[in-house]
Design an enzyme around this catalytic site. Structure first.
Site, PDB file in Angstrom:
ATOM      1  N   ASP A  13       0.850  -1.181   0.000  1.00 17.47           N
ATOM      2  CA  ASP A  13       0.000   0.000   0.000  1.00 17.47           C
ATOM      3  C   ASP A  13       0.888   1.235   0.000  1.00 17.47           C
ATOM      4  O   ASP A  13       2.001   1.200   0.548  1.00 17.47           O
ATOM      5  CB  ASP A  13      -0.921   0.017   1.219  1.00 17.47           C
ATOM      6  CG  ASP A  13      -2.172   0.861   0.994  1.00 17.47           C
ATOM      7  OD1 ASP A  13      -3.267   0.284   0.865  1.00 17.47           O
ATOM      8  OD2 ASP A  13      -2.056   2.100   0.935  1.00 17.47           O
ATOM      9  N   LYS A  26     -19.234   0.348 -11.882  1.00 18.80           N
ATOM     10  CA  LYS A  26     -19.106   1.625 -12.591  1.00 18.80           C
ATOM     11  C   LYS A  26     -18.299   1.486 -13.876  1.00 18.80           C
ATOM     12  O   LYS A  26     -18.229   2.423 -14.689  1.00 18.80           O
ATOM     13  CB  LYS A  26     -18.481   2.669 -11.662  1.00 18.80           C
ATOM     14  CG  LYS A  26     -19.390   3.029 -10.486  1.00 18.80           C
ATOM     15  CD  LYS A  26     -18.732   3.941  -9.496  1.00 18.80           C
ATOM     16  CE  LYS A  26     -19.699   4.294  -8.364  1.00 18.80           C
ATOM     17  NZ  LYS A  26     -20.156   3.127  -7.600  1.00 18.80           N
TER      18      LYS A  26
END
Length: 634
Positions: free
Chosen positions: A321, A422
């Site tokens: 991350d 989406k």
């Protein structure tokens, strides 16, 4: 029986030895009273105080008091008297009764009728038990109710089972609430009394709430399904009550319930279906004993993937991350899980890196040799990506390209992209960038010789409680007194809990043979306006609108840039079932690598030049279904 509040306060303020002295004095009085009463019952008149009386009185005191100290009966706190305390009192009375009967019935003492040896222990037992129960009732309830009752919420418990009984005891012990009754669906329990409170049926709920001015309903139904909880909340809809619940049945396995276990009933408890139990064979096939890498490991989906992967037991779990705080948080959480006695033994490797840094990513994959990569790193907040299109495309598209190429270079067995609804007929940059990412993996799989790395995608809708999602936003707005902002009265979305979504992603990855676009069954879509109303009402407040003067206003603010009224999960209209009932496989067209590759080269140049117009133009050329709003600049 009412005691002066001032007197109760003085008693409770005494030091421990002072309160214990009062209990000992009370027991001495009960010892004397029980002997006198037993003589009265035997002779029909009150006896004179003589040697025949003093002998059993002294014997009783000299057995009851030492036995009570020895067995710990005086260590109990009277206002919290429970089964253990009463059992200790029973043991003391029983031991005394055996010795007393042996001496005065079987051996015999001059002047003491033998029947007194049987009557007195029974009387004393009744008196001791009654004194404990009365003290518990007076101190445990009167300590709060006479002068503080109005300050505490008046509650009812929905569920008179084991969890409900434990919760009632916890409420009584805490003194933080006033319990006025139970609600239960079982006709056999209704009209009964439990912990001093009556059990009512659901049909009586409204009348009881109005009569007793109930403010809170506590759901003690740890095993209830989401659909059952939804049904109960609908029943409570018109009563404007604050609804709280206990944790699930696994969290209550320790067998004790405290008031602190109560939590607000989250919308997660009500939306969607009860999850299908996971296919453990698929989970083990994907994870067990393997080296796994998760990008975006600190995010909502990434962190839940890490938790579930850790529970299955990989050989190594590499956390990647770019946020130091998010990486620290998930690493610390996983380290706490691994120190538990029954935890799986594996290595956790937290690494700070961005997927846009190809050199760093190559070093990580080359060193740790993951067999499986879950690519969850992405910018996903639609308005933010719309305002920062170059960075959004850099992270989402080029980051995915880096992961795919480096994984392929080092022979990673499988790469699973976390995609989104989406990406279907996108109207915003975020959705278009995720569809572009899907096309990269589909093209990579299609290239001959690239099949040693299996690329697949898992597409799903909104997850409840994820960072930046509508549910935590509504929670904050309600806590601040409103208004709750809804973009459009008719906007609808699919929702799934984060744990279920992560679990299905892992299982889909296990089914991958390469090139698949998996679609998760999200259930029925939810109208966001209804979601806002439900969350306000679950908080014990009312909706304020033009017809009603309530607590929280719902304000319609208009669709944000790039936002659609509804989302879809399929570009085409067909999808095949898989081995899992909640996972479908879509059939989506894609571009060949030869066609896609020049666009990627041009995209890199445009991103490096921070050319927003060219970046959006390339998105339009590659993602055929991309249809940005007409007022958005190209």
């Amino acid at each position: 029986m009412n005691l002066s509040p001032a007197l109760i306060r003085k008693v409770l303020a005494l030091p421990r030895w002072g309160k214990r002295g009062i209990v000992v004095a009370l027991d001495v009085l009960l010892c004397v009273t029980s002997v006198l009463a037993s003589f009265y019952l035997r002779l029909g008149e009150w006896p004179l105080i003589d040697r025949a009386i003093l002998c059993p009185v002294a014997f009783t005191i000299l057995t009851i008091i030492p036995l009570s100290f020895l067995l710990g009966a005086y260590r109990a706190i009277f206002r919290y008297t429970g089964a253990v305390s009463l059992l200790l009192t029973l043991k003391v009375a029983a031991l005394h009764g055996v010795v007393f009967a042996l001496l005065f019935v079987f051996i015999g003492i001059d002047g003491v009728p033998r029947t007194v040896g049987l009557i007195q222990p029974l009387l004393l037992f009744v008196m001791l038990m009654a004194s404990r129960l009365v003290a518990s009732s007076l101190l445990g309830r009167a300590v709060n109710l006479p002068w503080q009752r109005s300050e505490f919420p008046i509650v009812m418990i929905y569920g008179a089972g084991s969890a409900g009984r434990q919760l009632a005891s916890a409420i009584r012990a805490s003194g933080e609430m006033v319990l006025t009754g139970f609600i239960d669906d079982d006709p056999l329990l209704q009209r009964g009394i439990l912990n001093g409170a009556r059990i009512y049926g659901p049909a009586e709920l409204q009348a009881v709430v109005l009569r007793h001015k109930v403010t809170d309903i506590l759901l003690a139904l740890p095993s209830a399904t989401r659909s059952r909880k939804s049904e109960i909340v609908r029943e409570l809809h018109e009563l404007n009550l604050h609804v709280r619940t206990l944790p699930g049945v696994i969290d209550l396995a320790r067998g004790r319930v405290s008031v602190s276990d109560l939590k607000d009933l989250d919308i997660e408890d009500l939306l969607g279906r009860s999850p299908v139990p996971p296919n453990t064979a698929l989970l083990n096939e994907a994870i067990a004993g393997r080296a796994v890498l998760v990008t975006g490991a600190g995010g909502s989906i990434g962190s839940e993937l890490c938790r579930q992967i850790a529970a299955i037991g990989p050989s190594t779990l590499v956390l990647v991350d770019h946020s130091e705080y998010m990486l620290y948080s998930i690493n610390e959480e996983l380290l706490r899980l691994t120190i538990k006695p029954d935890a799986k033994d594996f290595r956790i490797v937290p690494l700070l890196a961005s997927v846009t840094d190809a050199v760093r990513l190559n070093t990580i994959i080359a060193e740790w040799r993951p067999e499986c990569i879950f690519h969850a790193a992405a910018y996903k907040h639609v308005p933010l990506v719309e305002h920062n299109p170059v960075e959004g495309v850099r992270n989402n598209v080029l980051g995915t390209l880096n992961v795919a190429e480096i994984a392929q270079r080092h022979g990673v067995d499988s790469v699973i992209l976390i995609s989104t609804d989406k990406a279907v007929r996108p109207t915003n940059v975020m959705g278009a960038s995720k569809r572009f990412s899907e096309l990269i993996l589909q093209a990579k799989h299609d290239v001959e010789g690239a099949r040693k790395t299996r690329f697949s995608m898992v597409r799903f809708g909104n997850v409840l409680g994820s960072n930046g999602s509508v549910v935590p936003l509504f929670h904050r707005q309600i806590a601040q007194g409103g208004p709750v902002t809804v973009t459009h009265p008719d906007v609808i979305r699919y929702f799934m809990t984060i744990p279920e979504a992560a679990q299905l992603v892992i299982q889909a990855g296990a089914m991958s043979r390469g090139g698949e676009v998996f679609v998760l069954d999200m259930g029925e879509p939810v109208r966001i306006m209804d979601l806002a109303r439900n969350m306000i009402e679950l908080s014990g407040m009312t909706v304020s609108d033009e017809h009603t003067d309530g607590d929280i206003e719902i304000k319609v603010v208009g669709l944000r840039s790039g936002e659609k009224l509804y989302e879809e999960l399929l570009i085409g209209n067909d999808a095949n079932p898989t081995d899992h009932p909640r996972i479908l496989q879509a059939h989506e067209s894609f571009l060949s690598w030869d066609t896609l590759s020049p666009y990627l080269a041009s995209l890199k140049v445009a991103i490096n030049a921070d050319d927003i117009v060219e970046v959006k133009s390339i998105l339009l050329s590659v993602v055929a279904e991309y249809s940005p709003e007409s007022n958005q600049p190209l």
